[in-house]
Design a protein around this motif. Structure first.
Motif, short mmCIF file in Angstrom:
data_model
loop_
_atom_site.label_atom_id
_atom_site.label_comp_id
_atom_site.label_asym_id
_atom_site.label_seq_id
_atom_site.Cartn_x
_atom_site.Cartn_y
_atom_site.Cartn_z
N ARG A 1 2.08 -17.75 -13.31
CA ARG A 1 2.92 -16.84 -12.50
C ARG A 1 4.31 -17.43 -12.30
O ARG A 1 5.32 -16.74 -12.44
CB ARG A 1 2.25 -16.57 -11.14
CG ARG A 1 3.13 -15.80 -10.18
CD ARG A 1 3.50 -14.43 -10.72
NE ARG A 1 4.55 -13.78 -9.94
CZ ARG A 1 5.55 -13.07 -10.46
NH1 ARG A 1 5.64 -12.91 -11.77
NH2 ARG A 1 6.44 -12.51 -9.69
N GLY B 1 7.29 -10.88 0.77
CA GLY B 1 6.04 -11.15 0.05
C GLY B 1 6.12 -12.43 -0.76
O GLY B 1 5.94 -12.44 -1.97
N ASP C 1 5.43 -13.12 4.46
CA ASP C 1 4.29 -12.57 3.74
C ASP C 1 3.27 -12.07 4.76
O ASP C 1 3.17 -12.62 5.86
CB ASP C 1 3.65 -13.64 2.83
CG ASP C 1 2.79 -13.04 1.74
OD1 ASP C 1 3.24 -13.03 0.57
OD2 ASP C 1 1.67 -12.56 2.05
N ALA D 1 6.59 -6.04 5.33
CA ALA D 1 7.85 -5.54 4.77
C ALA D 1 8.27 -4.19 5.36
O ALA D 1 9.43 -3.80 5.24
CB ALA D 1 7.72 -5.41 3.25
C1 LIG Z 1 1.44 -9.88 -6.19
S1 LIG Z 1 1.73 -10.99 -4.86
C2 LIG Z 1 3.27 -11.69 -5.27
C3 LIG Z 1 3.51 -13.00 -4.57
C4 LIG Z 1 4.82 -13.69 -4.96
N1 LIG Z 1 5.97 -12.85 -4.65
C5 LIG Z 1 4.80 -14.06 -6.42
O1 LIG Z 1 5.50 -13.44 -7.21
O2 LIG Z 1 4.07 -14.97 -6.79
C6 LIG Z 1 2.12 -9.88 -3.53
C7 LIG Z 1 2.33 -10.60 -2.21
O3 LIG Z 1 2.76 -9.62 -1.25
C8 LIG Z 1 2.08 -9.84 -0.02
N2 LIG Z 1 2.10 -8.57 0.71
C9 LIG Z 1 1.33 -7.49 0.52
N3 LIG Z 1 1.67 -6.50 1.36
C10 LIG Z 1 2.70 -6.98 2.11
C11 LIG Z 1 3.50 -6.45 3.16
N4 LIG Z 1 3.29 -5.20 3.62
N5 LIG Z 1 4.46 -7.21 3.71
C12 LIG Z 1 4.67 -8.48 3.26
N6 LIG Z 1 3.94 -9.05 2.27
C13 LIG Z 1 2.97 -8.30 1.69
C14 LIG Z 1 0.72 -10.36 -0.43
O4 LIG Z 1 0.08 -11.07 0.63
C15 LIG Z 1 1.09 -11.23 -1.63
O5 LIG Z 1 1.37 -12.56 -1.25
#
Ligand SMILES: C[S@@+](CC[C@H](N)C(=O)[O-])C[C@H]1O[C@@H](n2cnc3c(N)ncnc32)[C@H](O)[C@@H]1O
Length: 200
Positions: A16, A44, A67, A92
């Motif tokens: 990743r 996030g 996050d 978010a």
């Molecule tokens: C697919 S992961 C991506 C993590 C990181 N940005 C990366 O690229 O490795 C999505 C992230 O968004 C977070 N997430 C999901 N819904 C969210 C929200 N409503 N507000 C903030 N974070 C959120 C999850 O906990 C997760 O860590």
């Protein structure tokens, strides 16, 4: 929505970080005038590697991030402990920051995890200063709807967006699209500028 165990393992893997560094950051850098002396936000943040890349490649004075998953925030805080910026557990859709606080907001693939994703875009527009830029990498409906993805991963399923719907939603929230590219309806990269308010 929180990640399931498989996706969390994938997001915390070296693979990743490599895709973030070699694809997302490279594409975004083409459209960033430099953030020296300015503040950036990542939504996030996962385990915080994106915030490290933002500091390394875009040079802001500080980068904040949050996050929904407290476990991810602990990991990020540990990784970022000597770096500039704050991290917190948050959503978010409701960012506890003042209007027009940031010159850039980064989204490395989280909007598609949010049931009311339009609200997250509205919040992003609110916290960006006029002229500030939103750098967004997103998974599109073709990925979310794929049977393999449905079987292995947890995503909200209602009202998912394809490329056109995401571009339209950005424009409806007052963004001007600077650049966008997408791989079919699987994923896309977007750079959008927050326009000046009508009253200047
Ligand atoms: C697919 S992961 C991506 C993590 C990181 N940005 C990366 O690229 O490795 C999505 C992230 O968004 C977070 N997430 C999901 N819904 C969210 C929200 N409503 N507000 C903030 N974070 C959120 C999850 O906990 C997760 O860590």
């Amino acid at each position: 929505m929180l990640l399931n165990t498989l996706e969390k393992w994938m997001m915390n893997s070296p693979a990743r970080l490599a895709t973030q560094r070699w694809m997302d950051v490279r594409l975004f850098k083409r459209h960033c005038r430099g953030l020296q002396g300015r503040k950036a936000l990542e939504m996030g943040i996962g385990r915080g590697r994106g915030m490290g890349l933002i500091l390394e490649h875009f040079g802001p004075r500080a980068v904040d991030g949050f996050d929904l998953d407290p476990d991810m925030v602990v990991k990020a805080a540990h990784y970022l402990k000597n770096k500039k910026g704050q991290v917190w557990v948050g959503d978010a859709c409701h960012m506890p920051v003042k209007t027009a606080s940031y010159s850039a907001v980064f989204d490395f693939g989280i909007i598609h995890h949010i049931p009311n994703w339009q609200q997250a875009l509205a919040e992003t527009a609110r916290v960006l200063e006029p002229g500030g830029r939103f750098f967004s990498f997103e998974m599109l409906s073709g990925f979310i709807d794929h049977p393999l993805s449905r079987a292995l991963l947890d995503h909200p399923q209602q009202e998912r967006f394809d490329h056109a719907a995401y571009c339209l939603a950005l424009q409806q929230e007052g963004f001007r699209l600077i650049e966008h590219s997408h791989l079919g309806q699987v994923c896309g990269w977007y750079v959008a500028e927050r326009q000046q308010d009508d009253n200047g």
